[in-house]
Write a protein that holds these residues in place. Structure first.
Motif, short mmCIF file in Angstrom:
data_model
loop_
_atom_site.label_atom_id
_atom_site.label_comp_id
_atom_site.label_asym_id
_atom_site.label_seq_id
_atom_site.Cartn_x
_atom_site.Cartn_y
_atom_site.Cartn_z
N ALA A 172 0.86 -1.19 0.00
CA ALA A 172 0.00 0.00 0.00
C ALA A 172 0.89 1.23 0.00
N VAL A 173 0.81 2.02 -1.07
CA VAL A 173 1.66 3.21 -1.16
C VAL A 173 0.99 4.35 -0.39
N SER A 174 1.56 4.67 0.77
CA SER A 174 0.89 5.56 1.72
C SER A 174 1.48 6.97 1.74
N LYS A 175 2.25 7.31 0.70
CA LYS A 175 2.78 8.68 0.63
C LYS A 175 1.62 9.68 0.64
N GLN A 176 1.79 10.73 1.43
CA GLN A 176 0.78 11.78 1.56
C GLN A 176 -0.55 11.32 2.17
N GLU B 198 6.64 4.18 0.82
CA GLU B 198 6.79 5.63 0.98
C GLU B 198 7.92 6.09 0.07
N ASN B 199 7.82 7.36 -0.37
CA ASN B 199 8.88 7.81 -1.27
C ASN B 199 9.75 8.93 -0.71
N ARG B 200 9.45 9.43 0.51
CA ARG B 200 10.29 10.50 1.04
C ARG B 200 10.68 10.24 2.49
N GLY C 213 10.86 1.50 0.63
CA GLY C 213 11.28 2.76 0.02
C GLY C 213 11.13 2.64 -1.49
N ILE C 214 10.28 3.51 -2.07
CA ILE C 214 10.00 3.36 -3.50
C ILE C 214 10.39 4.59 -4.31
N GLY C 215 10.94 5.62 -3.64
CA GLY C 215 11.27 6.85 -4.37
C GLY C 215 12.76 7.05 -4.52
N LEU D 129 14.14 -6.93 -9.57
CA LEU D 129 14.14 -5.73 -10.40
C LEU D 129 12.83 -4.97 -10.20
N MET D 130 12.91 -3.67 -10.35
CA MET D 130 11.73 -2.81 -10.25
C MET D 130 11.72 -1.87 -11.45
N ALA D 131 10.52 -1.53 -11.93
CA ALA D 131 10.44 -0.52 -12.99
C ALA D 131 9.08 0.16 -12.97
N ILE D 132 9.07 1.36 -13.53
CA ILE D 132 7.84 2.12 -13.77
C ILE D 132 7.78 2.36 -15.27
N PRO D 133 6.81 1.74 -15.97
CA PRO D 133 6.75 1.92 -17.43
C PRO D 133 6.42 3.36 -17.80
N GLY E 177 3.82 -2.73 -11.40
CA GLY E 177 2.37 -2.63 -11.35
C GLY E 177 1.92 -1.63 -10.30
N MET E 178 1.06 -0.69 -10.70
CA MET E 178 0.52 0.32 -9.81
C MET E 178 -1.02 0.29 -9.97
N SER E 179 -1.71 1.32 -9.46
CA SER E 179 -3.18 1.26 -9.45
C SER E 179 -3.79 0.93 -10.81
N ALA E 180 -3.26 1.55 -11.86
CA ALA E 180 -3.91 1.45 -13.16
C ALA E 180 -3.60 0.15 -13.89
N VAL F 194 3.32 -5.58 -6.05
CA VAL F 194 2.64 -4.48 -6.73
C VAL F 194 2.56 -3.31 -5.74
N ARG F 195 2.73 -2.10 -6.26
CA ARG F 195 2.78 -0.89 -5.42
C ARG F 195 1.55 -0.05 -5.72
N ILE F 196 0.59 -0.05 -4.78
CA ILE F 196 -0.71 0.55 -5.09
C ILE F 196 -1.08 1.66 -4.12
N GLY F 197 -1.26 2.85 -4.66
CA GLY F 197 -1.62 4.01 -3.85
C GLY F 197 -3.07 4.40 -4.06
N THR F 198 -3.34 5.07 -5.17
CA THR F 198 -4.66 5.64 -5.44
C THR F 198 -5.80 4.64 -5.24
N ALA F 199 -5.69 3.48 -5.82
CA ALA F 199 -6.80 2.50 -5.77
C ALA F 199 -7.02 2.00 -4.34
C1 LIG Z 1 3.15 6.80 -6.06
C2 LIG Z 1 3.82 5.56 -6.54
C3 LIG Z 1 3.09 4.37 -6.74
C4 LIG Z 1 1.59 4.27 -6.55
O1 LIG Z 1 0.95 4.83 -7.65
P1 LIG Z 1 -0.66 4.74 -7.81
O2 LIG Z 1 -0.87 4.98 -9.25
O3 LIG Z 1 -1.24 5.79 -6.93
O4 LIG Z 1 -1.07 3.38 -7.41
C5 LIG Z 1 3.79 3.24 -7.12
N1 LIG Z 1 5.13 3.26 -7.32
C6 LIG Z 1 5.86 4.39 -7.17
C7 LIG Z 1 7.32 4.34 -7.41
C8 LIG Z 1 5.23 5.58 -6.78
O5 LIG Z 1 5.97 6.69 -6.62
#
Ligand SMILES: *Cc1c(COP(=O)(O)O)cnc(C)c1O
Length: 218
Positions: free
Chosen positions: A33-37, A56-58, A80-82, A161-165, A193-196, A209-214
């Motif tokens: 659960a991505v709980s930033k902010q 968290e990213n900060r 730590g994801i940021g 490995l980790m990536a953000i497409p 993988g994130m919310s979308a 999977v790293r999920i914030g918004t959803a």
């Molecule tokens: C904010 C963040 C997420 C979560 O993104 P959502 O689209 O809100 O699920 C996942 N990974 C990283 C690296 C982020 O900074």
């Protein structure tokens, strides 16, 4: 049940369905659960539903928000994801159980020397710049082999490995590419993988999977 807990159950269901389609065990997919902010109250509602992994990213935000929560809920694991500054390596090594954003040699050196001390030793994912985007962090695909060798000879424990497409394009080819790179470099963990797009990521092999918004918003 709180609405946060409801959203969490729906996400877990979607992970189970996506894993079944790919003939994977859903227990092999960690939900972070991505709980930033997000506020301590919002976080606590999820902990009470059984959520144990939070991203968290900060560093600053972790220091101001998490100590009382961690005292009450010692089972929680922080990820730590940021992007991390090298001069925050000590805090990062102390606060995070897992770091998903190991993206360059200078950070590797700082984290590695912190891990020599008798503090907690985070597990690490190497972040890959999977879409070769100038503005994104991550190791270039062409440099991944030599970087992985360097990580393997360090004191850090490499798990994957980790990536953000890239935004606004179909993510599946990037997830498939990251999975292929993990196979070639002989690591099991895939943080993608994130919310979308988490269901697609799970079908293509995500182990985290790293999920914030959803998780936090309707
Ligand atoms: C904010 C963040 C997420 C979560 O993104 P959502 O689209 O809100 O699920 C996942 N990974 C990283 C690296 C982020 O900074």
């Amino acid at each position: 049940m709180s609405s946060a807990a409801n959203r969490r159950r729906k996400i877990l269901d979607a992970i189970t369905k996506a894993a079944a389609l790919a003939k994977r065990d859903p227990a092999d997919v960690q939900l972070i659960a991505v709980s930033k902010q997000r506020s301590p109250d919002e976080i606590e509602a999820l902990i009470n539903d059984g959520q144990q992994d939070f991203g968290e990213n900060r560093i600053q935000e972790v220091l101001s928000k998490w100590p009382p929560l961690l005292e009450r809920y010692p089972e929680v694991r922080l990820h730590g994801i940021g992007r991390l500054q090298s001069n925050k390596a000590r805090d990062a090594a102390n606060l995070f159980d897992v770091i998903h954003s190991l993206d360059r040699s200078s950070l590797l050196d700082s984290l590695s020397s912190e891990s020599a001390k008798p503090v907690r030793k985070p597990l690490v994912y190497v972040q890959v710049n999977i879409g070769d985007e100038e503005q994104k962090g991550g190791v270039a695909i062409g440099e991944l082999g030599s970087f992985m060798t360097k990580v393997r000879t360090s004191r850090l424990e490499l798990i994957g490995l980790m990536a953000i497409p890239p935004l606004k394009v179909e993510p599946a080819p990037y997830f498939a590419l990251l999975a292929d790179l993990a196979r070639r470099h002989d690591v099991r963990g895939l943080s993608m993988g994130m919310s979308a797009d988490f269901a697609t990521a799970v079908m293509l092999g995500a182990t985290a999977v790293r999920i914030g918004t959803a998780m936090f918003e309707d």
